[in-house]
Design a protein around this motif. Structure first.
Motif, PDB file in Angstrom:
ATOM      1  N   SER A   1       0.864  -1.194   0.000  1.00  0.00           N
ATOM      2  CA  SER A   1       0.000   0.000   0.000  1.00  0.00           C
ATOM      3  C   SER A   1       0.896   1.238   0.000  1.00  0.00           C
ATOM      4  O   SER A   1       2.065   1.170   0.397  1.00  0.00           O
ATOM      5  CB  SER A   1      -0.926   0.015   1.222  1.00  0.00           C
ATOM      6  OG  SER A   1      -0.158   0.072   2.419  1.00  0.00           O
ATOM      7  N   TYR A   2       0.317   2.354  -0.434  1.00  0.00           N
ATOM      8  CA  TYR A   2       1.136   3.562  -0.494  1.00  0.00           C
ATOM      9  C   TYR A   2       0.266   4.798  -0.323  1.00  0.00           C
ATOM     10  O   TYR A   2      -0.959   4.758  -0.490  1.00  0.00           O
ATOM     11  CB  TYR A   2       1.893   3.641  -1.819  1.00  0.00           C
ATOM     12  CG  TYR A   2       1.049   3.913  -3.025  1.00  0.00           C
ATOM     13  CD1 TYR A   2       0.875   5.213  -3.495  1.00  0.00           C
ATOM     14  CD2 TYR A   2       0.403   2.879  -3.702  1.00  0.00           C
ATOM     15  CE1 TYR A   2       0.099   5.471  -4.613  1.00  0.00           C
ATOM     16  CE2 TYR A   2      -0.370   3.120  -4.813  1.00  0.00           C
ATOM     17  CZ  TYR A   2      -0.521   4.418  -5.268  1.00  0.00           C
ATOM     18  OH  TYR A   2      -1.287   4.675  -6.370  1.00  0.00           O
TER      19      TYR A   2
ATOM     20  N   HIS B   1       4.564  -0.843   3.136  1.00  0.00           N
ATOM     21  CA  HIS B   1       3.899   0.458   2.987  1.00  0.00           C
ATOM     22  C   HIS B   1       4.942   1.513   2.595  1.00  0.00           C
ATOM     23  O   HIS B   1       6.065   1.514   3.114  1.00  0.00           O
ATOM     24  CB  HIS B   1       3.209   0.890   4.292  1.00  0.00           C
ATOM     25  CG  HIS B   1       2.429   2.172   4.148  1.00  0.00           C
ATOM     26  ND1 HIS B   1       1.224   2.236   3.483  1.00  0.00           N
ATOM     27  CD2 HIS B   1       2.703   3.433   4.572  1.00  0.00           C
ATOM     28  CE1 HIS B   1       0.777   3.473   3.515  1.00  0.00           C
ATOM     29  NE2 HIS B   1       1.664   4.232   4.173  1.00  0.00           N
TER      30      HIS B   1
ATOM     31  N   LYS C   1       5.288   5.806   1.744  1.00  0.00           N
ATOM     32  CA  LYS C   1       4.654   7.129   1.821  1.00  0.00           C
ATOM     33  C   LYS C   1       5.590   8.170   1.205  1.00  0.00           C
ATOM     34  O   LYS C   1       6.773   8.222   1.540  1.00  0.00           O
ATOM     35  CB  LYS C   1       4.336   7.511   3.267  1.00  0.00           C
ATOM     36  CG  LYS C   1       3.595   8.846   3.378  1.00  0.00           C
ATOM     37  CD  LYS C   1       3.198   9.143   4.823  1.00  0.00           C
ATOM     38  CE  LYS C   1       2.420  10.460   4.907  1.00  0.00           C
ATOM     39  NZ  LYS C   1       2.017  10.770   6.301  1.00  0.00           N
TER      40      LYS C   1
ATOM     41  N   ASP D   1       9.478   4.280   4.255  1.00  0.00           N
ATOM     42  CA  ASP D   1       8.936   2.933   4.047  1.00  0.00           C
ATOM     43  C   ASP D   1       9.077   2.142   5.343  1.00  0.00           C
ATOM     44  O   ASP D   1       9.681   2.605   6.319  1.00  0.00           O
ATOM     45  CB  ASP D   1       9.644   2.230   2.881  1.00  0.00           C
ATOM     46  CG  ASP D   1      11.135   1.998   3.138  1.00  0.00           C
ATOM     47  OD1 ASP D   1      11.517   1.781   4.308  1.00  0.00           O
ATOM     48  OD2 ASP D   1      11.921   2.033   2.167  1.00  0.00           O
TER      49      ASP D   1
END
Length: 587
Positions: free
Chosen positions: A458-459, A497, A499, A515
């Protein structure tokens, strides 16, 4: 003598012509020299006066601008809008704080510009602010400001008329007393944000002698004098001892004057200035020169006749050679060469330039032919190079459309992103792009990785709208984000994840990438931080491809971005890596 010169052919005719041209002015100079020399002296005097006036105006303009800048900076550093507003009720602590800060600011200004500013006056609609003996500046009520009716609504900075420091400030009247100090009040008007009404005035009184640099005028003047008058015509400063009658005659353009005068006026402070020089001083040197110069001119003319004959004779002999060479150039023989002589004169330089011109023409013809052939080859290679990318774009578009038809929308979106990435990578019009294009390319890349990793990844991506048009290096984000997929996520199990944030702060674009991967070993992290700090490259045999990508991006930023741009990298406290990219957008 003249018949012998005529028999010399072209040489004699040119010499005779030059002799007549030189002899006639020689005799005319003796008749008209006095007037022309006098005019020349007057012109030189006018030039000198204009230069002196220009220097004086530049000095005044510079010093008035300095005063305005200091006052403007004072307005930025103090909260006048709040403290001077009569609608605001200030506590005693706020009053003491404001007066203390303002006093310190005035002390700093006096220290930075010694003997430049004489006084500071504050006029406030807030009657809570009162002057006291401990203050080194003056506090007044806004009603006491004497020039409210003269204020225009076209700016915050206003320059008042020259006034005597110890004069009556209510009407700006002053006497002509040389020992008294004169100042120019420079005022900053504090206006209400809502009503645009003036709620306060900050006034700095600048010494007039500092504005005009009176010491510099006295030290550097030669034969000129300076007079400065206020708007009422009263003398504020002069370098001579001019009487009131003389000054009155100077102001009247219809009154004959024994002076040459340059008049000017500074609109900022209504300063009328006169730079003048006495006519008697200017023409004094002309009276003793006329006969001596006439005799010298006659002797010089005869000498020039003889020298002209010798020079013309030598020049024409060498020009014949050049004439023959030019005929060869006309026939297309660009390899012609004139043997150069050792004389360092115009003809010799003409020979050198002629040889250089012929050589350059010969080279240019060959270069044009070679460039035409190279251009044709380059166009052919460029046409060939366009075939494969166009084929690939068309193939991807066909696949995407088929996926749309077959309702494989996920694959269709992936093919669209892949095509966009390929176009962005292939189309290299320059080393920089707007940040929104770099951000869109990063979104396409992450969307492809999302398709690959599915629910394990996910990001988040957040971008400040102000960052869209900031110029950044092309392809500098994707190599850094690739490290999370190629190194960080491989070290820990899913879910993963990522961002990415982009913000604009204080003239800087700040990009933060975090991350939850495995992070970087402390030893390698310290080595990478040291290489970033000192801009050190890795060797070709290194296995740390992650670090190589970051260092390469940093080197491109150093070449393209403004000084101060940098990359900061560290491990997160819990898990993963935090990379911060700082790009300076304003100097």
């Amino acid at each position: 003598m003249f018949s012998r010169l005529m028999r010399k052919g072209l040489v004699g005719r040119i010499t005779l012509t030059m002799s007549c041209v030189l002899m006639i002015p020689t005799f005319l100079v003796c008749v008209f020299y006095y007037k022309s020399y006098t005019n020349s002296l007057n012109e030189n005097a006018d030039t000198s006066l204009r230069q002196s006036n220009t220097r004086m105006e530049n000095t005044m303009s510079t010093n008035l601008k300095l005063a305005g800048d200091v006052l403007d900076q004072l307005g930025y550093s103090q909260e006048f809008l709040y403290f001077l507003d009569g609608n605001n009720i200030l506590s005693e602590r706020e009053q003491r704080h404001f007066l203390k800060e303002l006093q310190e600011e005035w002390i700093n200004i006096s220290y930075m510009y010694p003997s430049f500013f004489e006084e500071m006056n504050i006029y406030a609609s807030n009657k809570q602010l009162q002057s006291n003996a401990s203050l080194k500046f003056n506090m007044h009520s806004l009603e006491e400001f004497p020039h409210m009716d003269q204020i225009e609504k076209n700016g915050a900075i206003w320059f008042g008329d020259v006034q005597q420091l110890n004069g009556n400030a209510s009407n700006r009247q002053f006497q002509v007393v040389n020992d008294n100090k004169y100042v120019v009040p420079v005022c900053l008007f504090i206006r209400s944000v809502n009503t645009e009404e003036i709620i306060g005035v900050v006034e700095l009184d600048v010494l007039f002698e500092k504005i005009i640099d009176s010491r510099g005028l006295i030290d550097t003047r030669e034969m000129e004098d300076y007079i400065f008058l206020n708007e009422a015509g009263e003398v504020a400063f002069q370098t001579g001892n001019f009487t009131a009658k003389e000054i009155k005659n100077l102001k009247d353009p219809d009154t004959p004057s024994e002076y040459r005068i340059i008049k000017s006026k500074s609109q900022k402070a209504n300063i009328n200035s006169f730079v003048l020089m006495k006519n008697e001083t200017i023409i004094k040197a002309a009276n003793n020169m006329i006969w001596r110069v006439g005799l010298i001119a006659i002797l010089s003319a005869f000498i020039m006749v003889f020298l002209s004959y010798m020079v013309v004779k030598a020049l024409l002999k060498r020009l014949v050679v050049m004439d023959e060479a030019m005929k060869q150039i006309e026939l297309g023989h660009f390899d012609v060469f004139i043997e150069e002589d050792k004389q360092n004169d115009e003809i010799s330089r003409l020979k050198e330039r002629f040889n250089l011109m012929a050589h350059k023409l010969n080279e240019t013809i060959h270069e044009v032919v070679e460039k035409e052939n190279a251009q044709k080859n380059a166009e052919l290679r460029a046409l060939q190079a366009q075939i494969n990318p166009h084929f690939l774009f068309n193939t991807l578009e066909t696949m995407r459309m088929q996926c749309e038809v077959d309702r494989y929308f996920k694959i269709s979106y992936a093919l669209t992103a892949l095509g966009d990435i390929f176009r962005y990578t292939i189309k290299w019009d320059g080393n920089t792009v707007p940040f929104q294009l770099e951000w869109a390319n990063l979104e396409n890349y992450i969307s492809l990785m999302t398709l690959r990793l599915d629910d394990d990844f996910s990001y988040e991506m957040e971008m400040d709208e102000r960052a869209e048009n900031i110029t950044v290096p092309k392809m500098f984000l994707q190599p850094i984000v690739e490290n999370s997929f190629g190194h960080g996520f491989k070290q820990v199990p899913a879910p993963w994840h990522l961002k990415v944030e982009a913000r604009v702060e204080h003239g800087r674009l700040r990009i933060i990438i975090t991350d939850n991967g495995g992070g970087i070993e402390e030893g390698k992290l310290k080595e990478l931080q040291d290489r970033i700090r000192h801009r050190k490259s890795f060797g070709l045999d290194t296995e740390n491809n992650q670090s190589i990508g970051i260092i390469n991006v940093l080197k491109r930023m150093d070449m393209i971005c403004l000084e101060g741009s940098n990359i900061f990298i560290r491990n997160n406290k819990e898990q993963g890596v935090r990379i911060e990219i700082l790009i300076v957008t304003e100097e």
